[in-house]
Design a protein around this motif. Structure first.
Motif, PDB file in Angstrom:
ATOM      1  N   CYS A 143      22.290 -10.992  35.056  1.00 45.33           N
ATOM      2  CA  CYS A 143      21.848  -9.606  35.241  1.00 45.33           C
ATOM      3  C   CYS A 143      20.402  -9.565  35.727  1.00 45.33           C
ATOM      4  O   CYS A 143      20.043  -8.738  36.576  1.00 45.33           O
ATOM      5  CB  CYS A 143      21.977  -8.829  33.940  1.00 45.33           C
ATOM      6  SG  CYS A 143      23.670  -8.467  33.456  1.00 45.33           S
ATOM      7  N   MET A 144      19.575 -10.442  35.182  1.00 44.44           N
ATOM      8  CA  MET A 144      18.178 -10.500  35.605  1.00 44.44           C
ATOM      9  C   MET A 144      18.106 -10.880  37.080  1.00 44.44           C
ATOM     10  O   MET A 144      17.340 -10.292  37.856  1.00 44.44           O
ATOM     11  CB  MET A 144      17.421 -11.519  34.751  1.00 44.44           C
ATOM     12  CG  MET A 144      15.924 -11.321  34.729  1.00 44.44           C
ATOM     13  SD  MET A 144      15.434  -9.920  33.687  1.00 44.44           S
ATOM     14  CE  MET A 144      15.851 -10.573  32.058  1.00 44.44           C
ATOM     15  N   LYS A 145      18.907 -11.850  37.471  1.00 43.98           N
ATOM     16  CA  LYS A 145      18.935 -12.299  38.864  1.00 43.98           C
ATOM     17  C   LYS A 145      19.417 -11.182  39.784  1.00 43.98           C
ATOM     18  O   LYS A 145      18.920 -11.032  40.911  1.00 43.98           O
ATOM     19  CB  LYS A 145      19.850 -13.517  38.990  1.00 43.98           C
ATOM     20  CG  LYS A 145      19.978 -14.061  40.397  1.00 43.98           C
ATOM     21  CD  LYS A 145      20.924 -15.256  40.433  1.00 43.98           C
ATOM     22  CE  LYS A 145      21.103 -15.779  41.854  1.00 43.98           C
ATOM     23  NZ  LYS A 145      22.053 -16.929  41.896  1.00 43.98           N
ATOM     24  N   ASP A 146      20.386 -10.396  39.302  1.00 41.52           N
ATOM     25  CA  ASP A 146      20.963  -9.325  40.110  1.00 41.52           C
ATOM     26  C   ASP A 146      20.191  -8.014  39.988  1.00 41.52           C
ATOM     27  O   ASP A 146      20.601  -6.995  40.554  1.00 41.52           O
ATOM     28  CB  ASP A 146      22.421  -9.080  39.693  1.00 41.52           C
ATOM     29  CG  ASP A 146      23.313 -10.290  39.938  1.00 41.52           C
ATOM     30  OD1 ASP A 146      23.044 -11.029  40.904  1.00 41.52           O
ATOM     31  OD2 ASP A 146      24.258 -10.500  39.159  1.00 41.52           O
ATOM     32  N   GLU A 147      19.088  -8.040  39.219  1.00 36.42           N
ATOM     33  CA  GLU A 147      18.277  -6.845  38.971  1.00 36.42           C
ATOM     34  C   GLU A 147      19.131  -5.709  38.391  1.00 36.42           C
ATOM     35  O   GLU A 147      19.035  -4.550  38.799  1.00 36.42           O
ATOM     36  CB  GLU A 147      17.570  -6.397  40.248  1.00 36.42           C
ATOM     37  CG  GLU A 147      16.583  -7.450  40.765  1.00 36.42           C
ATOM     38  CD  GLU A 147      15.732  -6.949  41.913  1.00 36.42           C
ATOM     39  OE1 GLU A 147      16.008  -5.839  42.423  1.00 36.42           O
ATOM     40  OE2 GLU A 147      14.781  -7.654  42.292  1.00 36.42           O
ATOM     41  N   PHE A 148      19.951  -6.083  37.450  1.00 35.32           N
ATOM     42  CA  PHE A 148      20.849  -5.158  36.757  1.00 35.32           C
ATOM     43  C   PHE A 148      20.301  -4.942  35.345  1.00 35.32           C
ATOM     44  O   PHE A 148      20.767  -5.532  34.383  1.00 35.32           O
ATOM     45  CB  PHE A 148      22.264  -5.741  36.731  1.00 35.32           C
ATOM     46  CG  PHE A 148      23.310  -4.879  36.091  1.00 35.32           C
ATOM     47  CD1 PHE A 148      23.275  -3.501  36.184  1.00 35.32           C
ATOM     48  CD2 PHE A 148      24.370  -5.469  35.416  1.00 35.32           C
ATOM     49  CE1 PHE A 148      24.247  -2.713  35.592  1.00 35.32           C
ATOM     50  CE2 PHE A 148      25.364  -4.702  34.828  1.00 35.32           C
ATOM     51  CZ  PHE A 148      25.300  -3.323  34.915  1.00 35.32           C
ATOM     52  N   GLU A 149      19.286  -4.101  35.238  1.00 35.16           N
ATOM     53  CA  GLU A 149      18.582  -3.936  33.966  1.00 35.16           C
ATOM     54  C   GLU A 149      19.486  -3.373  32.878  1.00 35.16           C
ATOM     55  O   GLU A 149      19.351  -3.737  31.701  1.00 35.16           O
ATOM     56  CB  GLU A 149      17.359  -3.029  34.149  1.00 35.16           C
ATOM     57  CG  GLU A 149      16.259  -3.659  34.990  1.00 35.16           C
ATOM     58  CD  GLU A 149      14.964  -2.878  34.936  1.00 35.16           C
ATOM     59  OE1 GLU A 149      14.906  -1.843  34.224  1.00 35.16           O
ATOM     60  OE2 GLU A 149      14.001  -3.287  35.609  1.00 35.16           O
ATOM     61  N   GLU A 150      20.411  -2.474  33.250  1.00 39.86           N
ATOM     62  CA  GLU A 150      21.318  -1.911  32.242  1.00 39.86           C
ATOM     63  C   GLU A 150      22.143  -3.013  31.590  1.00 39.86           C
ATOM     64  O   GLU A 150      22.438  -2.962  30.391  1.00 39.86           O
ATOM     65  CB  GLU A 150      22.243  -0.873  32.880  1.00 39.86           C
ATOM     66  CG  GLU A 150      21.549   0.368  33.381  1.00 39.86           C
ATOM     67  CD  GLU A 150      21.058   0.217  34.813  1.00 39.86           C
ATOM     68  OE1 GLU A 150      21.037  -0.934  35.315  1.00 39.86           O
ATOM     69  OE2 GLU A 150      20.697   1.236  35.414  1.00 39.86           O
ATOM     70  N   GLY A 151      22.505  -4.025  32.378  1.00 36.39           N
ATOM     71  CA  GLY A 151      23.271  -5.144  31.830  1.00 36.39           C
ATOM     72  C   GLY A 151      22.447  -5.983  30.877  1.00 36.39           C
ATOM     73  O   GLY A 151      22.932  -6.414  29.824  1.00 36.39           O
ATOM     74  N   VAL A 152      21.183  -6.226  31.229  1.00 36.19           N
ATOM     75  CA  VAL A 152      20.289  -6.992  30.350  1.00 36.19           C
ATOM     76  C   VAL A 152      20.154  -6.281  29.006  1.00 36.19           C
ATOM     77  O   VAL A 152      20.240  -6.903  27.940  1.00 36.19           O
ATOM     78  CB  VAL A 152      18.900  -7.162  30.992  1.00 36.19           C
ATOM     79  CG1 VAL A 152      17.971  -7.911  30.035  1.00 36.19           C
ATOM     80  CG2 VAL A 152      19.000  -7.906  32.314  1.00 36.19           C
ATOM     81  N   LEU A 153      19.958  -4.977  29.046  1.00 38.53           N
ATOM     82  CA  LEU A 153      19.790  -4.208  27.817  1.00 38.53           C
ATOM     83  C   LEU A 153      21.081  -4.180  26.999  1.00 38.53           C
ATOM     84  O   LEU A 153      21.043  -4.182  25.760  1.00 38.53           O
ATOM     85  CB  LEU A 153      19.339  -2.785  28.140  1.00 38.53           C
ATOM     86  CG  LEU A 153      17.940  -2.678  28.757  1.00 38.53           C
ATOM     87  CD1 LEU A 153      17.660  -1.252  29.222  1.00 38.53           C
ATOM     88  CD2 LEU A 153      16.871  -3.121  27.762  1.00 38.53           C
ATOM     89  N   GLU A 154      22.218  -4.167  27.686  1.00 36.91           N
ATOM     90  CA  GLU A 154      23.503  -4.192  26.978  1.00 36.91           C
ATOM     91  C   GLU A 154      23.668  -5.510  26.217  1.00 36.91           C
ATOM     92  O   GLU A 154      24.125  -5.529  25.070  1.00 36.91           O
ATOM     93  CB  GLU A 154      24.648  -4.012  27.973  1.00 36.91           C
ATOM     94  CG  GLU A 154      26.026  -3.915  27.340  1.00 36.91           C
ATOM     95  CD  GLU A 154      26.269  -2.598  26.625  1.00 36.91           C
ATOM     96  OE1 GLU A 154      27.348  -2.456  26.021  1.00 36.91           O
ATOM     97  OE2 GLU A 154      25.386  -1.712  26.668  1.00 36.91           O
ATOM     98  N   VAL A 155      23.285  -6.612  26.851  1.00 39.92           N
ATOM     99  CA  VAL A 155      23.346  -7.908  26.181  1.00 39.92           C
ATOM    100  C   VAL A 155      22.403  -7.930  24.985  1.00 39.92           C
ATOM    101  O   VAL A 155      22.760  -8.416  23.901  1.00 39.92           O
ATOM    102  CB  VAL A 155      22.985  -9.048  27.152  1.00 39.92           C
ATOM    103  CG1 VAL A 155      22.834 -10.372  26.399  1.00 39.92           C
ATOM    104  CG2 VAL A 155      24.055  -9.193  28.227  1.00 39.92           C
ATOM    105  N   LEU A 156      21.214  -7.394  25.156  1.00 37.08           N
ATOM    106  CA  LEU A 156      20.249  -7.382  24.047  1.00 37.08           C
ATOM    107  C   LEU A 156      20.799  -6.604  22.856  1.00 37.08           C
ATOM    108  O   LEU A 156      20.673  -7.048  21.709  1.00 37.08           O
ATOM    109  CB  LEU A 156      18.926  -6.772  24.500  1.00 37.08           C
ATOM    110  CG  LEU A 156      17.859  -6.721  23.398  1.00 37.08           C
ATOM    111  CD1 LEU A 156      17.435  -8.125  22.986  1.00 37.08           C
ATOM    112  CD2 LEU A 156      16.640  -5.912  23.843  1.00 37.08           C
ATOM    113  N   GLU A 157      21.412  -5.459  23.109  1.00 35.76           N
ATOM    114  CA  GLU A 157      21.970  -4.668  22.011  1.00 35.76           C
ATOM    115  C   GLU A 157      23.048  -5.447  21.266  1.00 35.76           C
ATOM    116  O   GLU A 157      23.160  -5.374  20.041  1.00 35.76           O
ATOM    117  CB  GLU A 157      22.545  -3.347  22.544  1.00 35.76           C
ATOM    118  CG  GLU A 157      21.493  -2.369  23.019  1.00 35.76           C
ATOM    119  CD  GLU A 157      20.463  -2.045  21.943  1.00 35.76           C
ATOM    120  OE1 GLU A 157      20.867  -1.762  20.800  1.00 35.76           O
ATOM    121  OE2 GLU A 157      19.255  -2.091  22.253  1.00 35.76           O
ATOM    122  N   ALA A 158      23.856  -6.212  22.017  1.00 38.18           N
ATOM    123  CA  ALA A 158      24.881  -7.046  21.383  1.00 38.18           C
ATOM    124  C   ALA A 158      24.227  -8.123  20.510  1.00 38.18           C
ATOM    125  O   ALA A 158      24.680  -8.395  19.392  1.00 38.18           O
ATOM    126  CB  ALA A 158      25.775  -7.682  22.445  1.00 38.18           C
TER     127      ALA A 158
END
Length: 238
Positions: A143-158
């Motif tokens: 997600c970081m590589k793809d600049e998909f911040e919503e995905g990074v935050l979703e992983v963090l919440e998990a």
């Protein structure tokens, strides 16, 4: 012509029944008794699994979020029942997560992350739990590589949800590994120049990182144990 709600529900139920049939047949290992597999000329477990993956790809493309989520859950059911193919199946799950990251498809990506979180919380062997955490770390890195911040935050919440669970269950070793996964994600954000995202991640993960309220947000947090740093798996999506 627009599809009626009744027709939509009927089609979704049909898709779920098909997925359940795939899962039950693969778990049982008896392909010959399944008429659908016989008619398709499927005689091996690899062929049956690939047929199920093809069905998952169609669900992904159709945008049917609920059925796609059921598909990912079914793959984890197969992992639980047959450890001999668990690595192969987990690889497919990661590929779907990576594909959703590249497409910035939040709902499909969330289905993968939440299923991984739930599955990881049901494990008790340290290495197996850490493997689930590593998968989440891989997805966050993509997600970081793809600049998909919503995905990074979703992983963090998990990860935050799992941290609370580990704390309740006194799973200290897994808590330590999880902390290092979080640190790796934040460090990746810092190195990539995503300063605001890194600050947000540190703020939300303050309890995991054991940071005092007044600590400066700048810079990368120190890693808990260098030897347990999770490494991204080599997954390639064509």
């Amino acid at each position: 012509m627009r599809m009626s709600i009744k027709e939509f529900i009927r089609r979704r139920s049909k898709k779920r029944r098909l997925l359940d049939e795939f899962r039950k047949t693969i778990v049982s290992g008896v392909l010959q008794k399944n008429k659908m597999f016989r008619n398709a000329g499927i005689t091996t477990m690899e062929g049956a699994l690939q047929l199920m993956i093809n069905a998952g790809l169609e669900l992904y493309s159709s945008g049917d979020i609920d059925s796609f989520g059921h598909f990912i859950d079914s793959l984890y059911d197969i992992i639980d029942s047959d450890q001999s193919i668990s690595g192969e199946v987990l690889g497919h799950i990661e590929k779907f997560g990576i594909m959703a990251s590249r497409d910035h498809h939040y709902y499909h990506f969330s289905s993968v992350v939440r299923a991984t979180e739930e599955h990881t919380s049901e494990l008790r062997v340290v290495e197996s739990v850490n493997s689930g955490l590593k998968t989440l770390g891989v997805l966050a890195s993509m997600c970081m590589k793809d600049e998909f911040e919503e995905g990074v935050l979703e992983v963090l919440e998990a990860l935050l949800g799992l941290h609370s669970f580990f704390e309740e269950e006194e799973m200290q070793v897994n808590m330590l590994y999880l902390k290092n996964v979080v640190i790796s994600i934040i460090a990746s954000a810092v190195r990539g120049g995503h300063t605001d995202l890194a600050k947000l991640l540190k703020s939300r993960a303050r309890e995991v990182l054991e940071l005092p309220e007044a600590q400066d947000e700048e810079g990368e947090p120190k890693r808990a144990v260098q030897d347990t740093e999770p490494q991204p798996s080599m997954v390639v999506v064509e």
